[in-house]
Design an enzyme around this catalytic site. Sequence first.
Site, mmCIF file in Angstrom:
data_model
loop_
_atom_site.group_PDB
_atom_site.id
_atom_site.type_symbol
_atom_site.label_atom_id
_atom_site.label_comp_id
_atom_site.label_asym_id
_atom_site.label_seq_id
_atom_site.Cartn_x
_atom_site.Cartn_y
_atom_site.Cartn_z
ATOM 1 N N ARG A 158 -9.250 2.134 9.148
ATOM 2 C CA ARG A 158 -8.974 0.728 9.431
ATOM 3 C C ARG A 158 -10.093 0.103 10.245
ATOM 4 O O ARG A 158 -10.003 -1.087 10.558
ATOM 5 C CB ARG A 158 -7.675 0.614 10.241
ATOM 6 C CG ARG A 158 -6.438 0.254 9.411
ATOM 7 C CD ARG A 158 -5.262 0.387 10.338
ATOM 8 N NE ARG A 158 -4.133 -0.424 10.057
ATOM 9 C CZ ARG A 158 -2.994 0.028 9.521
ATOM 10 N NH1 ARG A 158 -2.901 1.258 9.108
ATOM 11 N NH2 ARG A 158 -1.964 -0.768 9.389
ATOM 12 N N ARG B 142 10.904 -7.044 4.876
ATOM 13 C CA ARG B 142 10.883 -5.660 5.373
ATOM 14 C C ARG B 142 11.448 -5.594 6.785
ATOM 15 O O ARG B 142 12.148 -4.643 7.140
ATOM 16 C CB ARG B 142 9.438 -5.144 5.354
ATOM 17 C CG ARG B 142 9.328 -3.692 5.701
ATOM 18 C CD ARG B 142 7.987 -3.148 5.287
ATOM 19 N NE ARG B 142 6.963 -3.417 6.285
ATOM 20 C CZ ARG B 142 5.680 -3.116 6.130
ATOM 21 N NH1 ARG B 142 5.262 -2.561 5.003
ATOM 22 N NH2 ARG B 142 4.808 -3.360 7.071
ATOM 23 N N ARG C 154 -0.967 -8.730 13.425
ATOM 24 C CA ARG C 154 -1.460 -7.626 12.589
ATOM 25 C C ARG C 154 -2.353 -8.150 11.462
ATOM 26 O O ARG C 154 -3.332 -7.502 11.089
ATOM 27 C CB ARG C 154 -0.271 -6.821 12.034
ATOM 28 C CG ARG C 154 0.380 -5.990 13.139
ATOM 29 C CD ARG C 154 1.720 -5.461 12.720
ATOM 30 N NE ARG C 154 1.626 -4.528 11.629
ATOM 31 C CZ ARG C 154 2.530 -4.397 10.667
ATOM 32 N NH1 ARG C 154 3.605 -5.152 10.677
ATOM 33 N NH2 ARG C 154 2.371 -3.512 9.724
ATOM 34 N N LYS D 86 0.823 -1.214 0.000
ATOM 35 C CA LYS D 86 0.000 0.000 0.000
ATOM 36 C C LYS D 86 0.858 1.267 0.000
ATOM 37 O O LYS D 86 0.580 2.202 -0.739
ATOM 38 C CB LYS D 86 -0.905 0.059 1.246
ATOM 39 C CG LYS D 86 -1.877 -1.077 1.388
ATOM 40 C CD LYS D 86 -2.809 -0.849 2.578
ATOM 41 C CE LYS D 86 -2.115 -0.735 3.924
ATOM 42 N NZ LYS D 86 -1.466 -1.961 4.408
ATOM 43 N N ARG E 72 11.729 -2.722 11.579
ATOM 44 C CA ARG E 72 10.486 -2.271 12.200
ATOM 45 C C ARG E 72 10.108 -3.243 13.304
ATOM 46 O O ARG E 72 9.957 -4.433 13.072
ATOM 47 C CB ARG E 72 9.362 -2.215 11.151
ATOM 48 C CG ARG E 72 9.300 -0.891 10.452
ATOM 49 C CD ARG E 72 8.170 -0.846 9.457
ATOM 50 N NE ARG E 72 6.857 -1.117 10.035
ATOM 51 C CZ ARG E 72 5.730 -0.838 9.403
ATOM 52 N NH1 ARG E 72 5.760 -0.272 8.204
ATOM 53 N NH2 ARG E 72 4.573 -1.112 9.949
HETATM 54 P P1 AMP Z 1 1.112 0.823 9.031
HETATM 55 O O1 AMP Z 1 2.442 1.410 8.745
HETATM 56 O O2 AMP Z 1 0.021 1.457 8.220
HETATM 57 O O3 AMP Z 1 1.086 -0.677 8.951
HETATM 58 O O4 AMP Z 1 0.750 1.205 10.555
HETATM 59 C C1 AMP Z 1 1.594 0.818 11.627
HETATM 60 C C2 AMP Z 1 0.808 0.819 12.913
HETATM 61 O O5 AMP Z 1 0.298 2.146 13.177
HETATM 62 C C3 AMP Z 1 -0.426 -0.063 12.946
HETATM 63 O O6 AMP Z 1 -0.116 -1.416 13.228
HETATM 64 C C4 AMP Z 1 -1.232 0.591 14.068
HETATM 65 O O7 AMP Z 1 -0.707 0.284 15.333
HETATM 66 C C5 AMP Z 1 -0.985 2.065 13.798
HETATM 67 N N1 AMP Z 1 -1.989 2.621 12.853
HETATM 68 C C6 AMP Z 1 -1.763 3.131 11.622
HETATM 69 N N2 AMP Z 1 -2.908 3.534 11.053
HETATM 70 C C7 AMP Z 1 -3.895 3.270 11.949
HETATM 71 C C8 AMP Z 1 -5.305 3.437 11.963
HETATM 72 N N3 AMP Z 1 -5.961 3.965 10.906
HETATM 73 N N4 AMP Z 1 -5.989 3.046 13.059
HETATM 74 C C9 AMP Z 1 -5.364 2.531 14.131
HETATM 75 N N5 AMP Z 1 -4.040 2.321 14.187
HETATM 76 C C10 AMP Z 1 -3.303 2.695 13.120
#
Ligand code: AMP
Length: 192
Positions: free
Chosen positions: A88, A127, A144, A13, A133
């Site tokens: 989300r 990754r 996740r 994404k 990360r």
């Molecule tokens: P990502 O890089 O988009 O995978 O986001 C990393 C982490 O940030 C996720 O696993 C959540 O802990 C938090 N996060 C990012 N976007 C959201 C969202 N829209 N709602 C809740 N938590 C979020």
Amino acid sequence: MRVVVLGPPGAGKGTQAGKLSEHFSCGNVATGDIFRANVAEGTELGRAAQEYMDRGDLVPDDVVIAMVTERLAGDDCASGFVLDGFPRTVTQAEALDRRLVDLGSPLHAVLCFEADEEELLRRLAGRAAAQHRADDAEATIRHRLEVFAIKTRPLIDYYTHRGLLVTVDAIGTIELVTKRILDDLDGNRRPG
Ligand code: AMP
């Protein structure tokens, strides 16, 4: 262009959101990136988000919604935006809908990235090695993916009912996936 990019972790994404925001010269709002920057800077928002992120859980809706609402008011989003990682949950999607009604600027499309779980696990392991990360450790990755299935998958129905969902085959080179998306968006584009 106003689009949401939806899909499980590892589906690509972020990469495609970057390509699309360049292509359409619009804002790129990646909630995970915003949280990681805040954690790195030690801000209050970062402190509020970190424990959830480290566990692979979602940050509470009210925190995320307030952050995105503020971000969408930014100048770079006036010409449109690519929302990567938000909404989300259904609560977040409803809040986004209300905000966009207020702004008089509805979404054009929701891109739903699809890739099989084996491919996602392979990409996420790569990754984890490359970017260190914390939330890409194997147990957290699995968590996740579960959180995606339980909390985020319902958005597929939510946006299908609204006629906005565009399914994207996320397997292939970056260039190929970008081309698929642009072709799909051309076919689905609403006027305005
Ligand atoms: P990502 O890089 O988009 O995978 O986001 C990393 C982490 O940030 C996720 O696993 C959540 O802990 C938090 N996060 C990012 N976007 C959201 C969202 N829209 N709602 C809740 N938590 C979020």
